[in-house]
Design an enzyme around this catalytic site. Structure first.
Site, PDB file in Angstrom:
ATOM      1  CG  HIS A  94      10.163  26.970  51.460  1.00 18.44           C
ATOM      2  ND1 HIS A  94      10.414  27.425  52.547  1.00 18.44           N
ATOM      3  CD2 HIS A  94      11.369  27.495  50.777  1.00 18.44           C
ATOM      4  CE1 HIS A  94      11.428  27.788  52.787  1.00 18.44           C
ATOM      5  NE2 HIS A  94      12.007  27.873  51.614  1.00 18.44           N
ATOM      6  CD  GLU A 136      13.892  26.777  48.008  1.00 21.65           C
ATOM      7  OE1 GLU A 136      13.907  25.429  48.191  1.00 21.65           O
ATOM      8  OE2 GLU A 136      14.251  27.493  48.869  1.00 21.65           O
ATOM      9  CG  HIS A 140      17.133  23.236  48.506  1.00 22.01           C
ATOM     10  ND1 HIS A 140      17.799  22.620  49.468  1.00 22.01           N
ATOM     11  CD2 HIS A 140      16.875  24.240  48.843  1.00 22.01           C
ATOM     12  CE1 HIS A 140      17.690  23.317  50.436  1.00 22.01           C
ATOM     13  NE2 HIS A 140      16.966  24.393  50.304  1.00 22.01           N
TER      14      HIS A 140
END
Length: 244
Positions: A94, A136, A140
């Site tokens: 993920h 992502e 992040h």
């Protein structure tokens, strides 16, 4: 006269009390916007943007149980590869999330460009969704101080370093397990993991993710109390859906 004075005194007290109540209500109406703003500031402080890219304490490597995601959220047109192809996905990457000991950074300013199409193609083996990969990186990866290639390399390296329990590899039929049993299965498969370095998340009484805490060098470490707030609170058996 005594009765009259008493009634007059009572009336004065009632007026005084009404005046106090009106002042209190006015003060409350005046304070509400400021209290709301303060609450918003405190909430943002939990996951505020990092002071600078690379300013964080450790990582969480998040492994998603793909069958649960596809059962609950997978949509044609968006998740065709992961959920509507002939490929049988179990645990997938993920994300790799930078964390503070309390809270986490997100959406940081960076001088690096978004991942190239070639890099995204290579990552599909581990994260079978182009949209997820770009998301992502944006949310992040930008906070790690790494370029996209090094960021996703670190995620893949962490994924490969964690052995999936044999009982959950190519799962042919659904099984029931508690969060503790799932955690113990990972500890057994990975004796090097500290006992407080991973936790399970769930949704709709199903296994959703296994999250492993790692230091900046990729070595397992304890998870902070802040991260553990997201762990599964279900004490009963979780459904682990079969791999398609």
């Amino acid at each position: 006269m005594t009765v009259s004075n008493s009634l007059g005194s009572d009336n004065n007290k009632e007026r005084s009390e009404r005046t106090k109540m009106q002042k209190s209500k006015s003060a409350a109406r005046f304070l509400v916007p400021y209290l709301t703003l303060l609450a918003s500031i405190l909430a943002l402080a939990t996951h505020a943007t990092a002071k600078s890219a690379g300013d964080f304490d450790y990582y969480i490597l998040t492994l998603s149980w793909s069958p649960s995601y596809c059962a609950d959220d997978g949509k044609k047109g968006r998740d065709n590869l992961q959920c509507f192809s002939q490929r049988n996905y179990g645990f997938v990457v993920h994300g790799l999330w930078p964390q503070y000991e309390k809270g986490y950074p997100e959406y940081c300013n960076t001088s690096f460009r978004k991942p190239s199409s070639k890099l995204v193609d290579q990552m599909l083996k581990f994260s079978p969704s182009r949209g997820l990969i770009y998301h992502e990186w944006k949310k992040h990866g930008t906070c790690t101080g790494l370029n996209p290639l090094d960021y996703f390399r670190k995620a893949v390296k962490g994924f490969k370093a964690i052995k999936r329990p044999e009982s959950l590899v190519g799962l042919p039929r659904p099984v029931l397990m508690t969060t503790k049993e799932i955690e113990q299965a990972f500890f057994k498969a990975n004796p090097n993991l500290p006992r407080n370095s991973l936790f399970v998340t769930c949704k709709k009484q199903k296994l959703r993710e296994v999250r492993i805490c790692m230091d900046k060098n990729g070595k397992p470490r304890r998870c902070s109390a802040s991260a553990l707030n997201g762990s599964c609170r279900n004490r009963g058996k979780l459904r682990i859906l079969s791999v398609r």
